[in-house]
Design an enzyme around this catalytic site. Structure first.
Site, PDB file in Angstrom:
ATOM      1  N   ASP A   6       5.166  -2.997  10.255  1.00  0.00           N
ATOM      2  CA  ASP A   6       5.836  -4.201   9.928  1.00  0.00           C
ATOM      3  C   ASP A   6       6.387  -4.055   8.478  1.00  0.00           C
ATOM      4  O   ASP A   6       5.868  -3.041   7.637  1.00  0.00           O
ATOM      5  CB  ASP A   6       4.611  -5.076   9.483  1.00  0.00           C
ATOM      6  CG  ASP A   6       4.964  -6.797   8.806  1.00  0.00           C
ATOM      7  OD1 ASP A   6       5.477  -7.286   9.309  1.00  0.00           O
ATOM      8  OD2 ASP A   6       4.479  -6.595   7.513  1.00  0.00           O
ATOM      9  N   GLU A  10      10.187  -2.350  11.818  1.00  0.00           N
ATOM     10  CA  GLU A  10      10.836  -3.544  11.428  1.00  0.00           C
ATOM     11  C   GLU A  10      11.979  -3.344  10.314  1.00  0.00           C
ATOM     12  O   GLU A  10      11.372  -3.225   9.175  1.00  0.00           O
ATOM     13  CB  GLU A  10       9.648  -4.708  11.195  1.00  0.00           C
ATOM     14  CG  GLU A  10      10.320  -6.054  10.977  1.00  0.00           C
ATOM     15  CD  GLU A  10       9.396  -7.057  10.129  1.00  0.00           C
ATOM     16  OE1 GLU A  10       9.291  -8.165  10.445  1.00  0.00           O
ATOM     17  OE2 GLU A  10       8.515  -6.451   9.344  1.00  0.00           O
TER      18      GLU A  10
END
EC number: 2.4.1.18
Length: 843
Positions: free
Chosen positions: A483, A538
């Site tokens: 993330d 990401e």
């Protein structure tokens, strides 16, 4: 909206061959960590079973290893037996800890416990993670290698992308930093394999003699271990500090041989710090819980007896050629307004994912987070699975069941930041601002309201690398979705920055080289020790080299999330149908770097959060509440929404990348947003964010709507299943052949080839086309492989699915062959060769 400059895609051009920049947005903000949730799992308090000694003896931490003071290294040699006291007359250099000596020491210990081992198995003892039986060592040795290959020369990136040669100074410096760290880790830690097993020495470790607890807290003035086991007496178990800031205590077994700390009992470390006396959950804790009605969490000493430990029964699946990921959040996966459990997800949701045709499940919010409404992104306990959903053994059972179904299990791991919570997490752990994080403004993310790691710290590297290793090793996860990687790689964190694709934006002073080097190390470690593991990053910036192997000079991810696609769909859905541009759609879907694989998605959890809208809600809005029953008349808004919802998903899968992702519920157009239970929030500027009275009503998934064959949601779900099985059959996402032959702005038609399939999209709102000629690369007889207008999918059955389509010779739309089709308005149709063996005989 970010402005992106690049090469436009024109008919007759193979579209995935240009190193184009990716568009970006600042839509990755997370909910603020401003409160706590009181609903969680809690283990029962265990009775006191150990006599409390006023002055416990503690194993003296090894002082033989040297340190490099500039990087604040704390050296934890792998051959130090827990509970053993070292007495030395002089400080020895790191060379005394050779690989050979570590193997012999560990093998010797193992032979004492399990009997004599062969020479081969003695070697595997060092290569495998420490276990309590030789059987596990042998098993791990058979499953995967235990060494990380040495670094390459890092020069391959210049052959892959010659434009990078202009930035050789930065890139060579970056690779030089990575090689320097690899060399120092080899020299002082015995290699990356040993370095990434920090959880075996720091935190709690158990030997035949007792339990050793170690904690790196250089800012603390004194420390003691407290908990149920000693009636929370801070004077009972005083810890000692070594020269590297590591506090340690050894607790011998009870007289009956039982451990000094019972499994399941609560523990904390009490420290006298520059900020005062504080009780903290151990940084390496493996489980933590929140008692009903209490705010702080408690660390749990988690070491179940052998008979209670979950034993994995099924092998981990091999990495599929193409990834079809079902993104899920266990806690909100129930149809009821509640926090769902690992066991319920295992029994109820996993069979659904398998039936739909996905081959991987990506689970969010696994790492413990004290604030439920953070969606799992404000982590407090990095090594502990969220106790709200059950026990570690139940999570293992979930993962094992997924493996039984042949599903990869990816973990949404958060190494980009940490909760600023000082009660339960790492923030101010030893009373200092710069323990695990950068000090001052650089260590604080103003938009996420969280702390930022100092990736240049030796102990932070040990902690994060070991954390990734822990989830792969202990829980058998098959990889990670990292993330917030954009936030890591730049000192500006990608906030209010429009990446235009100019390479100076990626390789300058605003790049955090320490963070990029960490990403190289963690990818190197993961792929070296677990060759089948998958890593997805990401990144919204389009960082060049992101998905190129580390040995070639890249960052090392397998896939990048193609985040620009979801932003583009929201932008388009705000416009009238007449203003949709076919070229704009195809450009965004195909604008990715050559040779770097992407995961495409039309919407993920970000688009479903409160404050935003899902694609289904953008298309159909409040009509979804009243007109989705098949026994009631539809509306023009519903008919349009159902048709376009299918088309948007299919063209995203068809053109957007080498993998596909869907957030749970979006496969059937879930009618409501996600709103976690939360109270009113008062911000520092005096403004108030209203809460929802801690309601769980919007924190669930109404799978019953997609399953109900009397609702129009069911057709959307059936279409999603058909999409997945089409890709499984034809493997078009990973085909090197991708060609857009038509993007007609007047007809509103897009035609492209992917693999051996021909995709035809008619986005026109009223015009249907008879005898519409489309180009193709191979001659033969074609059939309909997927038709969005099928009544099974909520369509109007305007096509004959038994019809056969024969090709004509002669160039058309830049293709050598063509055939005629009927293209109804707002439909997507996929054509496949009917006979692969006689391609030329039936034209």
């Amino acid at each position: 909206m970010v402005v992106v400059h690049g090469v436009s895609v024109t008919p007759g051009v193979v579209v995935s061959r240009f190193p184009l920049p990716l568009s970006s947005s600042s839509s990755s903000a997370r909910p603020l960590n401003t409160g706590f949730n009181g609903n969680s799992f809690f283990l029962k308090k265990r009775p006191l079973t150990r006599k409390i000694f006023a002055g416990n003896q503690s194993a003296e931490f090894d002082s033989k290893s040297q340190t490099i003071s500039a990087s604040k290294k704390v050296l934890v040699p792998d051959n130090l037996d827990d509970g053993a006291s070292l007495v030395t007359d002089e400080l020895q250099g790191p060379s005394s800890f050779s690989e050979e000596s570590q193997i012999l020491n560990l093998a010797s210990q193992t032979m004492e416990e399990n009997g004599a081992l062969s020479t081969e198995d003695q070697t595997s003892v060092f290569e495998a993670s420490r276990a309590y039986s030789s059987e596990k060592f042998v098993k791990e040795k058979e499953v995967r290698p235990r060494t990380v290959p040495p670094p390459g020369d890092g020069q391959g990136i210049y052959e892959i992308d010659p434009m990078l040669r202009s930035y050789r100074d930065h890139l060579d410096y970056r690779y030089g930093q990575y090689r320097r760290l690899r060399e120092e880790i080899d020299k002082y830690e015995g290699g990356l394999e040993a370095f990434s097993r920090g959880y075996e020495k720091l935190g709690f470790s158990r030997s035949d003699a007792g339990i050793t607890y170690r904690e790196w807290a250089p800012g603390a003035k004194s420390a003691s271990l407290i908990g149920d086991f000693n009636n929370w007496n801070p004077n009972a178990d005083i810890m000692t500090r070594n020269e590297f800031g590591v506090w340690e205590i050894f607790l011998p077994n009870n007289t009956d041989g039982s451990p000094a700390i019972p499994h399941g009992s609560r523990v904390k470390i009490r420290m006298d710090t520059p900020s005062g006396i504080k009780d903290s959950i151990p940084a390496w804790i493996k489980f933590s819980v929140q008692a009903p009605g209490e705010i702080p969490f408690n660390g749990i000493y988690y070491d179940p007896p052998q008979e209670e430990k979950y034993v994995f029964k099924h092998p981990q699946p091999k990495r599929p050629k193409s990834l079809r990921i079902y993104e899920a959040h266990v806690g909100m996966s129930s149809t009821e307004p509640m926090i769902n459990t690992y066991a319920n997800f295992r029994d109820d949701v996993l069979p659904r994912i398998k039936r739909l045709g996905y081959n991987a499940v990506q689970i969010m919010a696994i790492q413990e987070h004290s604030y439920y409404a953070s969606f799992g992104y404000h982590v407090t306990n990095f090594f502990a699975p969220s106790s709200r959903c059950g026990t570690p053994e139940e999570l293992k059972s979930l993962i094992d069941r997924a493996h039984e179904f042949g599903l990869l299990v990816l973990m949404d791991i958060v190494h980009s930041h940490a909760s600023k919570n000082t009660l339960d997490g790492l923030n101010m752990f030893d009373g200092t601002d710069a323990h695990y994080f950068h000090s001052g403004p650089r260590g604080y993310h103003w938009m996420w309201d969280s702390r930022l790691f100092n990736y240049g710290s030796w102990e932070v590297l040990r902690y994060l690398l070991s954390n990734a290793r822990w989830w792969l090793e202990e829980y058998k996860f098959d990889g990670f979705r990292f993330d917030g990687v954009t936030s890591m790689m730049y000192t500006h964190h990608g906030l209010s920055v429009g990446f235009t694709g100019n390479y100076t934006e990626y390789f300058g002073l605003e790049t955090d080289v320490d963070a990029v080097t960490y990403l190289m190390l963690v990818n190197d470690m993961i792929h070296g020790l677990y060759p089948e593991a998958v890593t997805v990053g990401e990144d919204v910036s389009g960082m060049p080299t992101f998905c190129i192997p580390v040995q070639d000079g890249g960052v090392g991810f397998d896939y990048r999330l193609h985040m620009a696609i979801a932003d583009k769909w929201i932008e388009i859905l705000k416009k009238r149908d007449e203003d949709w541009k076919m070229g704009d759609i195809t450009y965004t879907l195909t604008n990715r770097r050559w040779s770097e694989k992407c995961i495409a998605y039309a919407e993920s959890h970000d688009q479903a959060l409160v404050g935003d809208k899902t694609i289904a809600f953008w298309l159909m809005d409040k009509d979804m509440y009243d007109f989705m029953a098949l026994d009631r008349p539809s509306t023009p808004l519903i008919d349009r929404g159902i048709a376009l919802h299918k088309m948007i998903r299919l063209i995203t899968m068809g053109l957007g990348g080498e993998g596909y992702l869907n957030f749970m519920g979006n496969e059937f157009g879930h009618p409501e947003w996600i709103d976690f239970p939360r109270g009113e929030q008062r911000l520092s500027d005096g403004s108030v964010i209203p809460g929802n009275n801690f309601s769980y009503d919007k924190c669930r998934r109404r799978f019953d709507l997609g399953d109900a064959d009397y609702l129009r949601y069911h057709g959307l779900q059936e279409f999603d299943q058909a999409m997945q099985h089409l890709e499984e059959q034809y493997g078009f996402m990973t085909s090197e052949h991708q060609f857009i032959s038509r993007k007609d702005e007047g007809d509103r038609v897009i035609v492209f080839e992917r693999g051996d399939l021909v995709f035809v999209f008619n986005f026109h709102w009223t015009s249907s086309y008879f005898d519409y000629r489309i180009g193709c690369s191979k001659p033969g007889k074609y059939k309909i492989a997927l038709d969005s207008d099928d009544p099974l999918f909520g369509g109007f059955s305007r096509l004959d699915r038994k019809a056969e389509y024969f090709t004509f010779d002669g160039s058309y739309d830049g293709r050598p062959c063509s055939f005629m089709v009927y293209a109804p308005c707002r439909t997507a149709v996929v054509y496949a060769l009917a006979n692969h063996e006689n391609l030329g005989s039936e034209s």
